[in-house]
Design a protein around this motif. Structure first.
Motif, mmCIF file in Angstrom:
data_model
loop_
_atom_site.group_PDB
_atom_site.id
_atom_site.type_symbol
_atom_site.label_atom_id
_atom_site.label_comp_id
_atom_site.label_asym_id
_atom_site.label_seq_id
_atom_site.Cartn_x
_atom_site.Cartn_y
_atom_site.Cartn_z
ATOM 1 N N THR A 3 -2.398 1.973 -21.497
ATOM 2 C CA THR A 3 -2.820 3.283 -21.994
ATOM 3 C C THR A 3 -2.311 4.396 -21.110
ATOM 4 N N GLU A 4 -2.015 4.097 -19.865
ATOM 5 C CA GLU A 4 -1.510 5.111 -18.946
ATOM 6 C C GLU A 4 -0.564 4.467 -17.962
ATOM 7 N N SER A 5 0.529 5.139 -17.671
ATOM 8 C CA SER A 5 1.412 4.709 -16.591
ATOM 9 C C SER A 5 1.976 5.956 -15.942
ATOM 10 N N VAL A 6 2.559 5.755 -14.781
ATOM 11 C CA VAL A 6 3.269 6.831 -14.107
ATOM 12 C C VAL A 6 4.628 6.309 -13.684
ATOM 13 N N ALA A 7 5.576 7.228 -13.594
ATOM 14 C CA ALA A 7 6.861 6.902 -12.993
ATOM 15 C C ALA A 7 6.729 7.066 -11.489
ATOM 16 N N ALA A 8 7.386 6.202 -10.746
ATOM 17 C CA ALA A 8 7.333 6.252 -9.284
ATOM 18 C C ALA A 8 8.740 6.195 -8.729
ATOM 19 N N LEU A 9 8.979 6.974 -7.681
ATOM 20 C CA LEU A 9 10.245 6.954 -6.956
ATOM 21 C C LEU A 9 9.973 6.690 -5.487
ATOM 22 N N ASP A 10 10.766 5.810 -4.894
ATOM 23 C CA ASP A 10 10.706 5.510 -3.466
ATOM 24 C C ASP A 10 12.092 5.812 -2.919
ATOM 25 N N ILE A 11 12.216 6.917 -2.182
ATOM 26 C CA ILE A 11 13.519 7.428 -1.766
ATOM 27 C C ILE A 11 13.681 7.259 -0.263
ATOM 28 N N GLY A 12 14.675 6.485 0.130
ATOM 29 C CA GLY A 12 14.956 6.258 1.540
ATOM 30 C C GLY A 12 16.436 6.419 1.825
ATOM 31 N N GLY A 13 16.804 6.177 3.052
ATOM 32 C CA GLY A 13 18.190 6.345 3.447
ATOM 33 C C GLY A 13 19.113 5.253 2.961
ATOM 34 N N THR A 14 18.561 4.126 2.498
ATOM 35 C CA THR A 14 19.371 2.998 2.032
ATOM 36 C C THR A 14 19.361 2.871 0.516
ATOM 37 N N LYS A 15 18.190 3.060 -0.090
ATOM 38 C CA LYS A 15 18.090 2.871 -1.530
ATOM 39 C C LYS A 15 17.143 3.884 -2.150
ATOM 40 N N ILE A 16 17.365 4.108 -3.446
ATOM 41 C CA ILE A 16 16.458 4.905 -4.271
ATOM 42 C C ILE A 16 15.924 3.964 -5.333
ATOM 43 N N ALA A 17 14.633 3.641 -5.225
ATOM 44 C CA ALA A 17 14.007 2.716 -6.167
ATOM 45 C C ALA A 17 13.103 3.497 -7.108
ATOM 46 N N GLY A 18 13.027 3.036 -8.337
ATOM 47 C CA GLY A 18 12.158 3.662 -9.323
ATOM 48 C C GLY A 18 11.429 2.609 -10.124
ATOM 49 N N ALA A 19 10.312 2.999 -10.704
ATOM 50 C CA ALA A 19 9.536 2.061 -11.517
ATOM 51 C C ALA A 19 8.603 2.823 -12.433
ATOM 52 N N LEU A 20 8.186 2.151 -13.486
ATOM 53 C CA LEU A 20 7.016 2.555 -14.247
ATOM 54 C C LEU A 20 5.881 1.652 -13.801
ATOM 55 N N VAL A 21 4.753 2.254 -13.439
ATOM 56 C CA VAL A 21 3.628 1.523 -12.861
ATOM 57 C C VAL A 21 2.382 1.858 -13.668
ATOM 58 N N ASP A 22 1.627 0.832 -14.066
ATOM 59 C CA ASP A 22 0.432 1.116 -14.854
ATOM 60 C C ASP A 22 -0.753 1.431 -13.950
ATOM 61 N N SER A 23 -1.907 1.708 -14.543
ATOM 62 C CA SER A 23 -3.053 2.202 -13.792
ATOM 63 C C SER A 23 -3.736 1.131 -12.955
ATOM 64 N N THR A 24 -3.286 -0.124 -13.065
ATOM 65 C CA THR A 24 -3.789 -1.179 -12.182
ATOM 66 C C THR A 24 -2.806 -1.493 -11.059
ATOM 67 N N GLY A 25 -1.686 -0.768 -11.005
ATOM 68 C CA GLY A 25 -0.684 -0.999 -9.978
ATOM 69 C C GLY A 25 0.381 -2.001 -10.346
ATOM 70 N N ARG A 26 0.397 -2.439 -11.608
ATOM 71 C CA ARG A 26 1.399 -3.413 -12.042
ATOM 72 C C ARG A 26 2.709 -2.708 -12.366
ATOM 73 N N ILE A 27 3.816 -3.213 -11.823
ATOM 74 C CA ILE A 27 5.124 -2.638 -12.097
ATOM 75 C C ILE A 27 5.635 -3.178 -13.426
#
Length: 322
Positions: A3-27
């Motif tokens: 019913t709800e998710s958020v997009a997440a970005l993890d930006i570092g000097g080596t990689k840029i990772a992204g995900a859709l994550v639901d409200s229980t923390g599941r990727i």
């Protein structure tokens, strides 16, 4: 479908990772690109936009209500800008504005990468159930975030808990941040390896000169490798003890590539902490390995966005009742 998710970005000097994550923390969906850290700012942003484009192509994208961004820092959450030490092309870069534009106007929450890791470990990891915690990442750099009074404490700028730039050696080596003797300058992976090489340790036939190789040598009894990890452990202990004395935390959670050395790091760290954490209210401070692994930045960025979208009135679902 969630019913709800958020997009997440993890930006570092080596990689840029992204995900859709639901409200229980599941990727639900992942995307990743290398960080073109030595290129100009627009090239780096192009990699971020490529990750977001891949995520938005998923049929699950329609459930995304916000974007959480955990970035190498320093960040300025109030201005929406980032200036990562290890990404020279981004200085005061308007990341929040650009991510908002790339996602069709979704609200964006920006925190430092250490704060994101603290959010993840408090939500689902080793700090779950603790009201006052320091969560750290010891890797290419050293970062951290705080949980105080049961809530994530990013601070006004989004950098609170950035333990890597506490000075623990007043006449120490200059740090790229401009100070001297910072925890990061002593305890990060590259600096552990640098110290070992400067003192006579040499890599094996494979040429691996990383901190992981130094850790393997330490496990095998190499005295220089052991000394390099002992010095890193003392720097970490001094920074953790200072944070505990200031913020009255109950637990310090340590993750990142250097923490994968296991007892090569944790044994001297616990010993050193006895020398620094001497006040009565910090003597029982727990030191434990992180549990969230390489997904901590993504899950934590998602947690920060979920908290922001709920106006701080409740924790994400996995924390409630936990």
């Amino acid at each position: 479908m969630p019913t709800e998710s958020v997009a997440a970005l993890d930006i570092g000097g080596t990689k840029i990772a992204g995900a859709l994550v639901d409200s229980t923390g599941r990727i639900l969906v992942r995307a990743q690109r290398p960080t073109p850290a030595r290129e100009n700012g627009e090239t780096v942003m192009g990699a971020v936009e490529s990750v977001l484009a891949e995520l938005s192509a998923s049929p699950l994208w329609s459930s995304a209500t916000a974007v959480g961004v955990g970035s190498a820092g320093p960040v300025d959450a109030s201005a929406g800008t980032v200036s990562p030490v290890n990404v020279p092309g981004w200085r005061g870069f308007p990341l929040v504005q650009r991510v908002r534009a790339a996602t069709g106007g979704l609200p964006v929450t920006l925190v430092g990468d250490g704060v994101a890791i603290a959010a993840a470990e408090h939500w689902q990891g080793a700090a779950r159930g603790y009201d006052d915690a320091l969560c750290m990442v010891v890797s290419t750099g050293v970062g951290g975030g705080l949980v105080l009074g049961g809530r994530l404490h990013p601070g006004p700028s989004g950098n609170a808990g950035h333990i890597g730039h506490i000075s623990v050696e007043l006449a120490g080596d200059p740090c790229p941040c401009g100070s001297r003797g910072c925890v990061e300058r002593i305890a990060s992976g590259p600096n552990i390896a640098r110290r070992a090489l400067d003192n006579g340790w040499r890599p094996g036939p494979d040429g691996d000169a990383s901190a992981a190789a130094v850790a393997a040598a330490a496990r095998a009894g190499h005295p220089v490798a052991i000394a390099s990890f002992d010095r890193a452990a003392r720097a970490l202990a001094a920074g953790i003890a200072a944070t505990a004395a200031l913020a009255d935390i109950r637990i310090a959670v340590i993750g990142g590539g250097v923490a994968n050395a296991g007892e090569v790091l944790f044994a001297p760290l616990r010993r050193a902490l006895r020398d620094y954490a001497t006040l009565s209210y910090v003597r029982d401070l727990e030191i434990v390995p992180a549990r969230m692994g390489t997904d901590a930045g993504l899950v934590g960025a998602a947690a920060a966005a979920l908290l922001e979208s709920r106006d701080g009135t409740e924790e994400p679902a996995a924390v409630v009742g936990g």
